[in-house]
Design a protein around this motif. Structure first.
Motif, PDB file in Angstrom:
ATOM      1  N   LEU A  30       0.818  -1.204   0.000  1.00  0.00           N
ATOM      2  CA  LEU A  30       0.000   0.000   0.000  1.00  0.00           C
ATOM      3  C   LEU A  30       0.864   1.273   0.000  1.00  0.00           C
ATOM      4  CD1 LEU A  30      -2.785  -1.051   2.546  1.00  0.00           C
ATOM      5  CD2 LEU A  30      -2.921  -0.963   0.046  1.00  0.00           C
ATOM      6  N   LEU A  31       2.110   1.148   0.494  1.00  0.00           N
ATOM      7  CA  LEU A  31       2.991   2.324   0.500  1.00  0.00           C
ATOM      8  C   LEU A  31       3.331   2.754  -0.920  1.00  0.00           C
ATOM      9  CD1 LEU A  31       4.671   4.328   2.133  1.00  0.00           C
ATOM     10  CD2 LEU A  31       6.529   2.657   2.131  1.00  0.00           C
ATOM     11  N   GLN A  32       3.704   1.785  -1.769  1.00  0.00           N
ATOM     12  CA  GLN A  32       3.992   2.130  -3.162  1.00  0.00           C
ATOM     13  C   GLN A  32       2.755   2.676  -3.884  1.00  0.00           C
ATOM     14  OE1 GLN A  32       5.125  -0.860  -1.953  1.00  0.00           O
ATOM     15  NE2 GLN A  32       7.352  -0.766  -2.221  1.00  0.00           N
ATOM     16  N   ILE A  33       1.608   2.071  -3.607  1.00  0.00           N
ATOM     17  CA  ILE A  33       0.375   2.519  -4.260  1.00  0.00           C
ATOM     18  C   ILE A  33       0.016   3.940  -3.809  1.00  0.00           C
ATOM     19  CG2 ILE A  33      -2.091   2.065  -4.477  1.00  0.00           C
ATOM     20  CD1 ILE A  33      -1.476  -0.912  -4.255  1.00  0.00           C
ATOM     21  N   THR A  34       0.209   4.228  -2.524  1.00  0.00           N
ATOM     22  CA  THR A  34      -0.090   5.573  -2.025  1.00  0.00           C
ATOM     23  C   THR A  34       0.816   6.614  -2.685  1.00  0.00           C
ATOM     24  OG1 THR A  34      -0.782   4.654   0.109  1.00  0.00           O
ATOM     25  CG2 THR A  34      -0.231   7.007   0.037  1.00  0.00           C
ATOM     26  N   LEU A  35       2.094   6.313  -2.761  1.00  0.00           N
ATOM     27  CA  LEU A  35       3.031   7.236  -3.416  1.00  0.00           C
ATOM     28  C   LEU A  35       2.686   7.394  -4.896  1.00  0.00           C
ATOM     29  CD1 LEU A  35       6.441   6.186  -1.820  1.00  0.00           C
ATOM     30  CD2 LEU A  35       5.049   8.192  -1.307  1.00  0.00           C
ATOM     31  N   GLY A  36       2.314   6.285  -5.530  1.00  0.00           N
ATOM     32  CA  GLY A  36       1.949   6.368  -6.937  1.00  0.00           C
ATOM     33  C   GLY A  36       0.713   7.220  -7.160  1.00  0.00           C
ATOM     34  N   ALA A  37      -0.263   7.118  -6.252  1.00  0.00           N
ATOM     35  CA  ALA A  37      -1.485   7.914  -6.398  1.00  0.00           C
ATOM     36  C   ALA A  37      -1.197   9.402  -6.288  1.00  0.00           C
ATOM     37  CB  ALA A  37      -2.503   7.491  -5.340  1.00  0.00           C
ATOM     38  N   VAL A  38      -0.174   9.770  -5.515  1.00  0.00           N
ATOM     39  CA  VAL A  38       0.154  11.188  -5.333  1.00  0.00           C
ATOM     40  C   VAL A  38       1.071  11.701  -6.446  1.00  0.00           C
ATOM     41  CG1 VAL A  38       1.249  12.854  -3.774  1.00  0.00           C
ATOM     42  CG2 VAL A  38      -0.162  11.011  -2.841  1.00  0.00           C
ATOM     43  N   LEU A  39       2.020  10.890  -6.857  1.00  0.00           N
ATOM     44  CA  LEU A  39       3.085  11.375  -7.737  1.00  0.00           C
ATOM     45  C   LEU A  39       2.889  11.033  -9.206  1.00  0.00           C
ATOM     46  CD1 LEU A  39       6.175  10.461  -5.516  1.00  0.00           C
ATOM     47  CD2 LEU A  39       5.125  12.703  -5.786  1.00  0.00           C
TER      48      LEU A  39
ATOM     49  N   VAL B  22       4.368  -3.669  13.975  1.00  0.00           N
ATOM     50  CA  VAL B  22       5.605  -3.067  13.473  1.00  0.00           C
ATOM     51  C   VAL B  22       5.405  -2.576  12.037  1.00  0.00           C
ATOM     52  CG1 VAL B  22       8.015  -3.490  12.884  1.00  0.00           C
ATOM     53  CG2 VAL B  22       7.065  -4.398  15.003  1.00  0.00           C
ATOM     54  N   CYS B  23       4.704  -3.369  11.227  1.00  0.00           N
ATOM     55  CA  CYS B  23       4.442  -2.976   9.831  1.00  0.00           C
ATOM     56  C   CYS B  23       3.573  -1.724   9.781  1.00  0.00           C
ATOM     57  CB  CYS B  23       3.769  -4.134   9.101  1.00  0.00           C
ATOM     58  SG  CYS B  23       3.295  -3.737   7.401  1.00  0.00           S
ATOM     59  N   PHE B  24       2.564  -1.667  10.670  1.00  0.00           N
ATOM     60  CA  PHE B  24       1.683  -0.498  10.689  1.00  0.00           C
ATOM     61  C   PHE B  24       2.464   0.768  11.043  1.00  0.00           C
ATOM     62  CE2 PHE B  24      -0.797   2.374  13.393  1.00  0.00           C
ATOM     63  CZ  PHE B  24      -1.766   2.781  12.497  1.00  0.00           C
ATOM     64  N   VAL B  25       3.297   0.674  12.081  1.00  0.00           N
ATOM     65  CA  VAL B  25       4.086   1.846  12.489  1.00  0.00           C
ATOM     66  C   VAL B  25       5.035   2.257  11.369  1.00  0.00           C
ATOM     67  CG1 VAL B  25       5.802   2.690  14.131  1.00  0.00           C
ATOM     68  CG2 VAL B  25       3.873   1.313  14.935  1.00  0.00           C
ATOM     69  N   LEU B  26       5.664   1.275  10.742  1.00  0.00           N
ATOM     70  CA  LEU B  26       6.596   1.584   9.660  1.00  0.00           C
ATOM     71  C   LEU B  26       5.883   2.244   8.484  1.00  0.00           C
ATOM     72  CD1 LEU B  26       9.426   1.324   8.408  1.00  0.00           C
ATOM     73  CD2 LEU B  26       8.762  -0.947   7.602  1.00  0.00           C
ATOM     74  N   ALA B  27       4.746   1.672   8.056  1.00  0.00           N
ATOM     75  CA  ALA B  27       4.013   2.235   6.917  1.00  0.00           C
ATOM     76  C   ALA B  27       3.471   3.618   7.240  1.00  0.00           C
ATOM     77  CB  ALA B  27       2.876   1.297   6.521  1.00  0.00           C
TER      78      ALA B  27
ATOM     79  N   VAL C  92       3.609   9.390   6.348  1.00  0.00           N
ATOM     80  CA  VAL C  92       3.642  10.757   6.880  1.00  0.00           C
ATOM     81  C   VAL C  92       4.898  11.479   6.403  1.00  0.00           C
ATOM     82  CG1 VAL C  92       3.842  12.119   8.993  1.00  0.00           C
ATOM     83  CG2 VAL C  92       2.205  10.241   8.864  1.00  0.00           C
ATOM     84  N   LEU C  93       6.038  10.792   6.431  1.00  0.00           N
ATOM     85  CA  LEU C  93       7.287  11.409   5.993  1.00  0.00           C
ATOM     86  C   LEU C  93       7.216  11.823   4.525  1.00  0.00           C
ATOM     87  CD1 LEU C  93      10.297  12.126   6.425  1.00  0.00           C
ATOM     88  CD2 LEU C  93      10.836   9.753   5.844  1.00  0.00           C
ATOM     89  N   PHE C  94       6.777  10.897   3.673  1.00  0.00           N
ATOM     90  CA  PHE C  94       6.716  11.198   2.238  1.00  0.00           C
ATOM     91  C   PHE C  94       5.664  12.257   1.938  1.00  0.00           C
ATOM     92  CE2 PHE C  94       8.481   6.733   1.545  1.00  0.00           C
ATOM     93  CZ  PHE C  94       9.750   7.209   1.280  1.00  0.00           C
ATOM     94  N   MET C  95       4.496  12.155   2.553  1.00  0.00           N
ATOM     95  CA  MET C  95       3.434  13.128   2.276  1.00  0.00           C
ATOM     96  C   MET C  95       3.828  14.529   2.751  1.00  0.00           C
ATOM     97  SD  MET C  95       1.099  11.551   0.623  1.00  0.00           S
ATOM     98  CE  MET C  95       2.420  10.543  -0.063  1.00  0.00           C
ATOM     99  N   THR C  96       4.525  14.591   3.899  1.00  0.00           N
ATOM    100  CA  THR C  96       4.976  15.900   4.386  1.00  0.00           C
ATOM    101  C   THR C  96       5.949  16.544   3.411  1.00  0.00           C
ATOM    102  OG1 THR C  96       4.696  15.166   6.683  1.00  0.00           O
ATOM    103  CG2 THR C  96       6.077  17.097   6.308  1.00  0.00           C
ATOM    104  N   ARG C  97       6.883  15.762   2.906  1.00  0.00           N
ATOM    105  CA  ARG C  97       7.861  16.301   1.948  1.00  0.00           C
ATOM    106  C   ARG C  97       7.188  16.678   0.634  1.00  0.00           C
ATOM    107  NH1 ARG C  97      13.083  12.530   1.760  1.00  0.00           N
ATOM    108  NH2 ARG C  97      13.687  14.234   0.366  1.00  0.00           N
ATOM    109  N   ILE C  98       6.239  15.856   0.184  1.00  0.00           N
ATOM    110  CA  ILE C  98       5.541  16.161  -1.070  1.00  0.00           C
ATOM    111  C   ILE C  98       4.718  17.448  -0.921  1.00  0.00           C
ATOM    112  CG2 ILE C  98       3.719  15.374  -2.624  1.00  0.00           C
ATOM    113  CD1 ILE C  98       4.744  12.510  -2.125  1.00  0.00           C
ATOM    114  N   ASN C  99       4.001  17.567   0.213  1.00  0.00           N
ATOM    115  CA  ASN C  99       3.211  18.787   0.443  1.00  0.00           C
ATOM    116  C   ASN C  99       4.107  20.013   0.546  1.00  0.00           C
ATOM    117  OD1 ASN C  99       0.707  17.508   0.424  1.00  0.00           O
ATOM    118  ND2 ASN C  99       0.801  17.023   2.604  1.00  0.00           N
ATOM    119  N   ARG C 100       5.267  19.866   1.154  1.00  0.00           N
ATOM    120  CA  ARG C 100       6.193  20.997   1.228  1.00  0.00           C
ATOM    121  C   ARG C 100       6.651  21.414  -0.162  1.00  0.00           C
ATOM    122  NH1 ARG C 100      11.680  19.586   3.935  1.00  0.00           N
ATOM    123  NH2 ARG C 100      11.888  18.604   1.880  1.00  0.00           N
ATOM    124  N   ASN C 101       6.958  20.437  -0.999  1.00  0.00           N
ATOM    125  CA  ASN C 101       7.358  20.756  -2.376  1.00  0.00           C
ATOM    126  C   ASN C 101       6.226  21.431  -3.135  1.00  0.00           C
ATOM    127  OD1 ASN C 101       9.872  19.655  -1.943  1.00  0.00           O
ATOM    128  ND2 ASN C 101       9.324  17.647  -2.766  1.00  0.00           N
TER     129      ASN C 101
END
Length: 266
Positions: A59-68, A114-119, A124-133
């Protein structure tokens, strides 16, 4: 170890690509996410397949793909993740482990946490950076729009001032000619007061001409009072036409038979 090293190589190649300052296209992002998904599939294949609690990292790759990515690329990414999931249901290496003091389900739940916390952290890290850009891009575009509007306003004001200066040139020249004629008039020449008024008017007129010249020079132009090459007949024809337009005489008799038509500087 080979899969982890391949991911390290992918990240190093991405950093080197970013140093070239080339624009990151949709195809490059799509390929990067596909390689990342392939590496995750290989790791899951070697560690229990879909029974591995980290299978939800797709789901992490899919989420990034949906945004980018473009919509078609995102749907292809969803299709690839679905195929990988189906593949892992039938083909995988089971985890060989000896577990004492507890059941495997509790261990699976801890792995899911552990997977939930990691994802969640990565999203949050990727979305924050994308929103900042995106905010930086929007601010940059807003500055460009503001600068364009200001430059357009300045250009319009310059064109208005230049046009007004050009339009004022002709009446100022006409007034200058009339004042010259008045100065030669016997009535004004014998009257010092009137002659002083004519001189004052001529001084103010010269001041207006200097102001008009300054406006035109500031816009990269010059007043049309410089010397030009013409001919005697053309000069007289233009002079009579201008006199006719400004004085509007009831009757005008004009014949230009000057020969030869000599070139002159006016």
């Amino acid at each position: 170890a080979a899969v982890v090293l391949s991911l390290v190589g992918l990240n190093l190649a991405s950093l080197l690509f970013l140093r070239t300052r080339r624009p990151v296209s949709n195809a490059v992002l799509f390929a990067s996410l596909l390689l990342d998904m392939a590496a995750l599939t290989a790791q899951l294949y070697l560690s229990g397949g879909v029974s591995n609690p980290f299978v939800s990292l797709y789901l992490l790759q899919i989420t990034l793909g949906a945004v980018l990515l473009a919509p078609w690329s995102t749907w292809m990414l969803v299709g690839a993740a679905s195929l990988c999931f189906v593949f892992l249901t039938t083909a995988f290496l089971p985890i060989e482990m000896s577990h004492h003091g507890g059941n495997l389900f509790d261990l699976h739940i801890r792995g899911m946490f552990v997977c939930f916390v990691l994802a969640a952290g990565l999203i949050v890290l990727f979305m924050t950076r994308i929103n900042r850009n995106l905010r930086e891009r929007d601010a940059y575009l807003a500055d460009l729009r503001q600068q364009s509007a200001e430059e357009d306003h300045i250009v319009r004001m310059g064109l208005l001032a230049s046009g007004a200066a050009h339009e004022l040139g002709t009446p100022l020249s006409t007034i200058s000619v009339l004042l010259g004629d008045w100065r030669l008039s016997d009535v004004i020449a014998r009257n010092p007061e009137l002659l002083g008024d004519v001189d004052e008017m001529q001084a103010q007129l010269d001041r207006c001409k200097r102001i008009v010249s300054g406006i035109l020079m500031s816009s990269g132009q010059a007043r049309g009072e410089g010397s030009v090459h013409t001919t005697v007949r053309t000069f007289l024809d233009g002079l009579v036409a201008e006199w006719r337009d400004h004085r509007s005489p009831v009757q005008r008799d004009y014949v230009n038979d000057l020969e030869p038509d000599e070139p002159i500087v006016s």
